[in-house]
Design an enzyme around this catalytic site. Structure first.
Site, PDB file in Angstrom:
ATOM      1  CD  GLU A 220      -2.995  -1.156   0.360  1.00 29.65           C
ATOM      2  OE1 GLU A 220      -3.334  -0.047  -0.103  1.00 29.65           O
ATOM      3  OE2 GLU A 220      -3.573  -2.211   0.057  1.00 29.65           O
ATOM      4  CB  CYS A 254      -1.556   7.454   1.574  1.00 33.26           C
ATOM      5  SG  CYS A 254      -3.084   6.648   2.040  1.00 33.26           S
TER       6      CYS A 254
HETATM    7  P1  NAD Z   1       8.194   4.819   4.947  1.00 35.34           P
HETATM    8  O1  NAD Z   1       8.214   4.059   3.688  1.00 35.34           O
HETATM    9  O2  NAD Z   1       9.335   5.717   5.265  1.00 35.34           O
HETATM   10  O3  NAD Z   1       8.075   3.817   6.198  1.00 35.34           O
HETATM   11  C1  NAD Z   1       7.024   2.875   6.309  1.00 35.34           C
HETATM   12  C2  NAD Z   1       7.459   1.745   7.214  1.00 35.34           C
HETATM   13  O4  NAD Z   1       8.555   1.080   6.611  1.00 35.34           O
HETATM   14  C3  NAD Z   1       7.945   2.159   8.603  1.00 35.34           C
HETATM   15  O5  NAD Z   1       7.426   1.260   9.560  1.00 35.34           O
HETATM   16  C4  NAD Z   1       9.449   2.002   8.514  1.00 35.34           C
HETATM   17  O6  NAD Z   1      10.028   1.649   9.741  1.00 35.34           O
HETATM   18  C5  NAD Z   1       9.564   0.827   7.562  1.00 35.34           C
HETATM   19  N1  NAD Z   1      10.858   0.735   6.871  1.00 35.34           N
HETATM   20  C6  NAD Z   1      11.730   1.716   6.573  1.00 35.34           C
HETATM   21  N2  NAD Z   1      12.808   1.193   5.928  1.00 35.34           N
HETATM   22  C7  NAD Z   1      12.591  -0.138   5.826  1.00 35.34           C
HETATM   23  C8  NAD Z   1      13.331  -1.225   5.263  1.00 35.34           C
HETATM   24  N3  NAD Z   1      14.499  -1.048   4.664  1.00 35.34           N
HETATM   25  N4  NAD Z   1      12.782  -2.459   5.333  1.00 35.34           N
HETATM   26  C9  NAD Z   1      11.584  -2.664   5.916  1.00 35.34           C
HETATM   27  N5  NAD Z   1      10.839  -1.679   6.458  1.00 35.34           N
HETATM   28  C10 NAD Z   1      11.331  -0.429   6.414  1.00 35.34           C
HETATM   29  O7  NAD Z   1       6.829   5.629   4.941  1.00 35.34           O
HETATM   30  P2  NAD Z   1       6.295   6.663   6.000  1.00 35.34           P
HETATM   31  O8  NAD Z   1       7.085   7.921   5.887  1.00 35.34           O
HETATM   32  O9  NAD Z   1       6.165   6.035   7.338  1.00 35.34           O
HETATM   33  O10 NAD Z   1       4.787   6.900   5.461  1.00 35.34           O
HETATM   34  C11 NAD Z   1       4.500   7.820   4.442  1.00 35.34           C
HETATM   35  C12 NAD Z   1       4.304   7.135   3.107  1.00 35.34           C
HETATM   36  O11 NAD Z   1       3.361   6.080   3.227  1.00 35.34           O
HETATM   37  C13 NAD Z   1       3.735   8.056   2.056  1.00 35.34           C
HETATM   38  O12 NAD Z   1       4.366   7.817   0.829  1.00 35.34           O
HETATM   39  C14 NAD Z   1       2.268   7.654   1.980  1.00 35.34           C
HETATM   40  O13 NAD Z   1       1.649   7.956   0.762  1.00 35.34           O
HETATM   41  C15 NAD Z   1       2.359   6.188   2.227  1.00 35.34           C
HETATM   42  N6  NAD Z   1       1.091   5.677   2.737  1.00 35.34           N
HETATM   43  C16 NAD Z   1       0.347   4.846   1.950  1.00 35.34           C
HETATM   44  C17 NAD Z   1      -0.887   4.394   2.407  1.00 35.34           C
HETATM   45  C18 NAD Z   1      -1.762   3.489   1.580  1.00 35.34           C
HETATM   46  O14 NAD Z   1      -2.740   2.998   2.114  1.00 35.34           O
HETATM   47  N7  NAD Z   1      -1.463   3.259   0.316  1.00 35.34           N
HETATM   48  C19 NAD Z   1      -1.334   4.768   3.667  1.00 35.34           C
HETATM   49  C20 NAD Z   1      -0.542   5.603   4.433  1.00 35.34           C
HETATM   50  C21 NAD Z   1       0.678   6.055   3.960  1.00 35.34           C
END
Ligand code: NAD
Length: 477
Positions: A220, A254
């Site tokens: 997502e 998002c």
């Molecule tokens: P992010 O990708 O920075 O982090 C998301 C998660 O991934 C966190 O728990 C983080 O700890 C983990 N993570 C980071 N590096 C990792 C790795 N190498 N391996 C595994 N996990 C890792 O995103 P964010 O800043 O927390 O959230 C914002 C983003 O999420 C925006 O792009 C937003 O659009 C998206 N988002 C999408 C939805 C959806 O339903 N499609 C919903 C909410 C947010």
């Protein structure tokens, strides 16, 4: 790796995983009553701890509007649980599938089965909803679930871990990996399914890690969700709805409208109506409790950078207050800001904004809008405002996006019977309601042979009768 060389956090992660794998492989799948009981306990946990959860999330944000937490997180989850409790007996039942004539009188059934252990990696922007909504689907499908919340929500993550530990057997549901440096190891576990919600950049890394284990993923992701105001739209109504959707959670959503296409001749009027609605909704006082803070200094600085870049490249801005006002910055509140004269070379038009900045792109022909959208990554959401059905249908038919709301924003996401999920760079797979149940189940086809079927006539040695059977099969195919 030798167990003794691992950090305590990594060992705890491994232990949690192996406990769940062991249970999923050795115990029979949970019966309906056990699943209903788990979901009912989750519901009670949420109601009994609503205020604590809301305060923890607010502490992580600096300030999170309480109404937003209630509506977009707690009530959303309560509705998802209610919907699931009601429908689960039907979802779990083996599904009747038609049987072709030549196999009669046999039976086909599709049998939903838990996959095993489902991992959930969540972002910080709606930390409660995005950890638990996938968990509801996965638990309903009879899986064991491990949740890894974001490191940017430490208060919330610690509280969720405490509450889940107090209410659930860790072999069924557990929160883990909240320590720094565990995210990668979490994504590398050979889950039976992995749900990742977060940025497209990290989504690629997670997909690679999961691919090494052939773990199926639901991704997502994010991206830029375009909003189109058609020439047939009521400009004032569209401006009000877009202002609300953009400023919910201070734009850290998002599926927030990322930028708006407005007919050239209406662009100025639209900008001023938008400005008026933003001012009316949130005023000029940074301490206004209805307006949420930006999650961190780093994210605040990123938004300032986007704005600086846009201005340097010729954009104009219209803010509800000065973007440089130190009183706002002190509270990490970013003044709602409309960016006019945005162009493709600006960073604000290249990366997901994820904050209360709204660029307006004037357009002449709706074909140009469609071309622009199709020249970029498939968006997670698309919004269209207007009354011209032919123009609306052309956009629906010629663009591909995760979901669409017509004449409003965000609302397709709240439909329990509709799938949530992106497409292409905005995601893979679906969840919510029955779509989540199906994603987190193996839908196993089972064929029950009938003792009366003459399959034996097909076996060798092939005599004269095979020609008759072949003829019959050709007729039926
Ligand atoms: P992010 O990708 O920075 O982090 C998301 C998660 O991934 C966190 O728990 C983080 O700890 C983990 N993570 C980071 N590096 C990792 C790795 N190498 N391996 C595994 N996990 C890792 O995103 P964010 O800043 O927390 O959230 C914002 C983003 O999420 C925006 O792009 C937003 O659009 C998206 N988002 C999408 C939805 C959806 O339903 N499609 C919903 C909410 C947010």
């Amino acid at each position: 790796m030798d167990q003794s060389l691992k950090s305590p956090a990594l060992s705890a992660l491994d232990n949690a995983f192996h406990t769940q794998v062991e249970a999923s492989r050795n115990a029979p799948p949970p019966a309906l009553a056990a699943r209903l009981d788990g979901l009912t306990r989750l519901r009670a946990m949420l109601s009994e701890n609503e205020t604590r959860l809301e305060q923890a999330i607010s502490a992580d944000f600096g300030h999170r509007c309480a109404v937003e937490t209630t509506i977009a997180e707690t009530l959303f989850l309560q509705a998802e649980i209610r919907h699931t409790l009601k429908a689960l007996p039907r979802w779990m039942a083996p599904r009747r599938i038609a049987t072709a004539l030549q196999f009669w009188p046999a039976r086909n059934r599709l049998m939903p089965q838990p996959l095993g252990v489902v991992g959930i990696i969540a972002p910080w922007n709606y930390p409660l909803q995005l950890t638990l909504a996938p968990a509801i689907g996965a638990l309903a499908a009879g899986n064991r679930v491990m949740i890894k919340p974001s490191e940017l929500t430490p208060h919330f993550s610690a509280l969720l871990k405490e509450l889940i530990a107090a209410n659930f057997d860790p072999a069924q549901l557990t929160v883990t990996g909240i320590e720094d440096g565990v995210a990668e190891a979490f994504a590398g576990l050979p889950f039976d399914h992995l749900v990742f919600t977060g940025s497209t950049r990290v989504g690629r890394i997670v997909a690679e890690a999961a691919g090494r284990n052939l773990t199926p993923v639901t991704l997502e992701l994010g991206g830029k969700s375009p909003t189109i105001v058609d020439v047939s739209a009521n400009i004032d109504e569209a401006a009000e709805r877009i202002a609300y959707a953009k400023l919910l959670n201070a734009g850290q959503t998002c599926i927030a409208p990322d930028y708006v296409f407005v007919p050239e001749q209406h662009a100025d009027a639209f900008a001023s109506k938008l400005h008026r609605h933003m001012l009316r909704m949130f005023g000029t006082n940074p301490a206004n409790a209805d307006y949420t803070s930006i999650i961190s200094e780093r994210h605040y600085a990123r938004l300032e950078g986007l704005l600086r870049d846009a201005i340097a490249r010729g954009a104009s801005t219209l803010s509800t207050t000065s973007p440089e006002d130190p009183a706002w910055k002190k509270l990490r509140k970013f003044p709602p800001t409309i960016v006019t004269g945005a162009s493709a070379d600006m960073a604000i038009m290249q990366e997901e904004i994820f904050g209360p900045l709204l660029p307006i792109m004037p357009y002449r022909q709706s074909d140009d809008v469609i071309r622009h959208i199709n020249a970029h990554d498939r968006p997670l959401a698309l919004y269209w405002f207007g009354s011209d059905a032919a123009a609306r249908d052309a956009v629906l038919a010629r663009t591909v996006s995760g979901g669409v709301t017509i004449n409003d924003c965000l609302l397709h996401f709240a439909q329990m019977n509709q799938p949530m999920g992106g497409v292409g760079a905005s995601g893979i797979g679906h969840y919510h309601g029955e779509w989540g149940f199906n994603s987190f189940s193996k839908l196993k086809p089972v064929f029950y042979r009938s003792p009366f079927n003459r399959m034996k006539d097909l076996y060798p040695p092939y005599g004269a009768s095979i020609a008759r059977i072949e003829k019959l099969l050709r007729f039926l195919s």
